[in-house]
Design a protein around this motif. Structure first.
Motif, PDB file in Angstrom:
ATOM      1  N   TYR A 243      -5.428  -9.510   1.820  1.00 22.35           N
ATOM      2  CA  TYR A 243      -4.360  -8.664   2.337  1.00 22.35           C
ATOM      3  C   TYR A 243      -3.635  -9.377   3.460  1.00 22.35           C
ATOM      4  O   TYR A 243      -4.180 -10.272   4.115  1.00 22.35           O
TER       5      TYR A 243
ATOM      6  N   THR B 166       0.149  -4.521   3.881  1.00 20.81           N
ATOM      7  CA  THR B 166      -0.229  -3.259   4.517  1.00 20.81           C
ATOM      8  C   THR B 166       0.018  -3.264   6.017  1.00 20.81           C
ATOM      9  O   THR B 166       0.042  -4.316   6.652  1.00 20.81           O
TER      10      THR B 166
ATOM     11  N   VAL C 295       0.832  -1.208   0.000  1.00 18.61           N
ATOM     12  CA  VAL C 295       0.000   0.000   0.000  1.00 18.61           C
ATOM     13  C   VAL C 295       0.862   1.252   0.000  1.00 18.61           C
ATOM     14  O   VAL C 295       0.600   2.209  -0.717  1.00 18.61           O
TER      15      VAL C 295
ATOM     16  N   VAL D  87      -7.639  -1.211   4.876  1.00 21.14           N
ATOM     17  CA  VAL D  87      -7.677  -2.179   3.789  1.00 21.14           C
ATOM     18  C   VAL D  87      -8.948  -3.006   3.861  1.00 21.14           C
ATOM     19  O   VAL D  87      -9.578  -3.310   2.850  1.00 21.14           O
TER      20      VAL D  87
ATOM     21  N   ASN E 100       0.206   5.451  -4.130  1.00 25.43           N
ATOM     22  CA  ASN E 100      -0.064   4.373  -3.179  1.00 25.43           C
ATOM     23  C   ASN E 100      -0.732   3.180  -3.863  1.00 25.43           C
ATOM     24  O   ASN E 100      -1.236   3.266  -4.988  1.00 25.43           O
ATOM     25  N   GLY E 101      -0.720   2.057  -3.160  1.00 19.41           N
ATOM     26  CA  GLY E 101      -1.220   0.827  -3.729  1.00 19.41           C
ATOM     27  C   GLY E 101      -2.689   0.876  -4.106  1.00 19.41           C
ATOM     28  O   GLY E 101      -3.110   0.225  -5.064  1.00 19.41           O
ATOM     29  N   PHE E 102      -3.498   1.662  -3.365  1.00 21.31           N
ATOM     30  CA  PHE E 102      -4.906   1.778  -3.705  1.00 21.31           C
ATOM     31  C   PHE E 102      -5.083   2.422  -5.083  1.00 21.31           C
ATOM     32  O   PHE E 102      -5.922   2.011  -5.877  1.00 21.31           O
TER      33      PHE E 102
ATOM     34  N   PHE F 282      -2.749  -7.437  -1.097  1.00 23.84           N
ATOM     35  CA  PHE F 282      -2.164  -6.250  -0.486  1.00 23.84           C
ATOM     36  C   PHE F 282      -1.202  -6.619   0.648  1.00 23.84           C
ATOM     37  O   PHE F 282      -1.459  -7.549   1.421  1.00 23.84           O
TER      38      PHE F 282
END
Length: 221
Positions: free
Chosen positions: A98, A79, A53, A85, A59-61, A77
Motif C-alpha cells: 500500500y 489509501t 480504498v 490497511v 470500497n477497495g477492500f 492499495f
C-alpha cells in the motif's frame, strides 16, 4: 507489455499515475468505480491493480475480497488510512502493498516494480482470469479455454458477463438474442441449460445462477 489497471475516481490522482507509468513503458487502463474494475478484471488480462480504498460505489477492500475469489492478480492499495490497511493486509484479504496519501507517482512506480519483481516479472499469480470476453471476436474464454457457443449463447453470456450479479429476466434475454429462432421465453431456458453443460467441464456451471421467479444472473466470482 505489462498491464496495469488503476482504480481511482479522482483525476488529480489517476492522471499523474497514468503518465508516470506510461513513461516507464507500462500499458495502463483506468476505471473510476469498483464494479467497473471487477468487470474489467473478469474480461481482460491484467498484471497488477492499483486500487484506491475510498471508491464511490464499493470500497477497495470489498473489491479485493470479491476479486480474490477467482483471481490472484497483485494489488497495490492507495489509501489515507495507514493503520487500517496495515491490519487488513496482514489478514485474509490478500493485498500486496500500500501507499499512503499523499504520495509521489515515482514512489508508486517503484512499489509497482518491486511487486512485479517479487512475482517473477509479469506480476500475475493467476495463470488466467476466470472469464475473458472478446467482443470483437464474438467469443468467451473460461479459465483460458474458448467456449464453443452459438450466436444466442454468446449474446446471453456476454450480457451476463458485462453485468455480474444483475438478474436478467427471460424477456430481457430474449430481446438480447434478437433472433427469429428464439421466439419464446422458454427458449432462453434451453440456452441456459446448454451453456451450463458447456461450462460444467470447467467447473463453472454453478456460476450461471437462477433467481427463482425472476431470471438468471452470473455470480460475480
Amino acid at each position: 507489455m505489462t498491464r496495469i489497471l488503476i482504480v481511482d475516481d479522482e483525476p488529480r490522482i489517476a492522471e499523474p499515475l497514468i503518465y508516470a507509468l506510461e513513461r516507464e513503458h507500462f500499458s495502463v487502463a483506468h476505471v473510476a468505480l469498483g464494479e467497473a474494475a471487477l468487470a474489467c478484471l473478469a474480461r481482460d488480462n491484467v498484471d497488477l491493480v492499483i486500487l484506491d480504498v475510498g471508491l464511490p460505489d464499493i470500497n477497495g477492500f470489498e473489491v479485493l475480497k470479491r476479486l480474490r475469489q477467482s483471481n490472484e492478480v497483485p494489488v497495490l492499495f492507495l489509501t489515507a488510512r495507514q493503520d487500517e490497511v496495515d491490519r487488513i493486509l496482514g489478514l485474509e484479504l490478500g493485498g500486496d502493498d500500500y501507499v499512503t496519501k499523499p504520495f509521489s507517482p515515482r514512489e508508486v512506480v517503484a512499489r509497482v516494480r518491486a511487486i512485479l519483481k517479487r512475482q517473477g516479472g509479469n506480476g500475475s499469480r493467476s495463470a488466467v482470469p476466470l472469464w475473458q470476453l472478446d467482443e470483437a471476436g464474438a467469443r468467451v474464454l473460461c479459465k483460458g479455454e474458448p467456449l464453443s457457443l452459438t450466436r444466442s449463447e454468446f449474446l446471453i453470456l456476454a450480457a451476463l458477463l458485462r453485468h455480474p450479479g444483475q438478474v436478467f429476466s427471460r424477456a430481457q434475454l430474449l430481446d438480447i438474442c434478437d433472433s427469429d429462432e428464439d421466439s419464446f421465453e422458454r427458449s432462453v431456458d434451453t440456452h441456459i441449460k446448454t451453456l451450463r453443460a458447456k461450462l460444467r467441464p470447467l467447473q463453472a456451471d454453478s456460476l450461471l445462477a437462477t433467481r427463482r421467479g425472476l431470471g438468471y444472473y452470473l455470480e460475480s466470482a
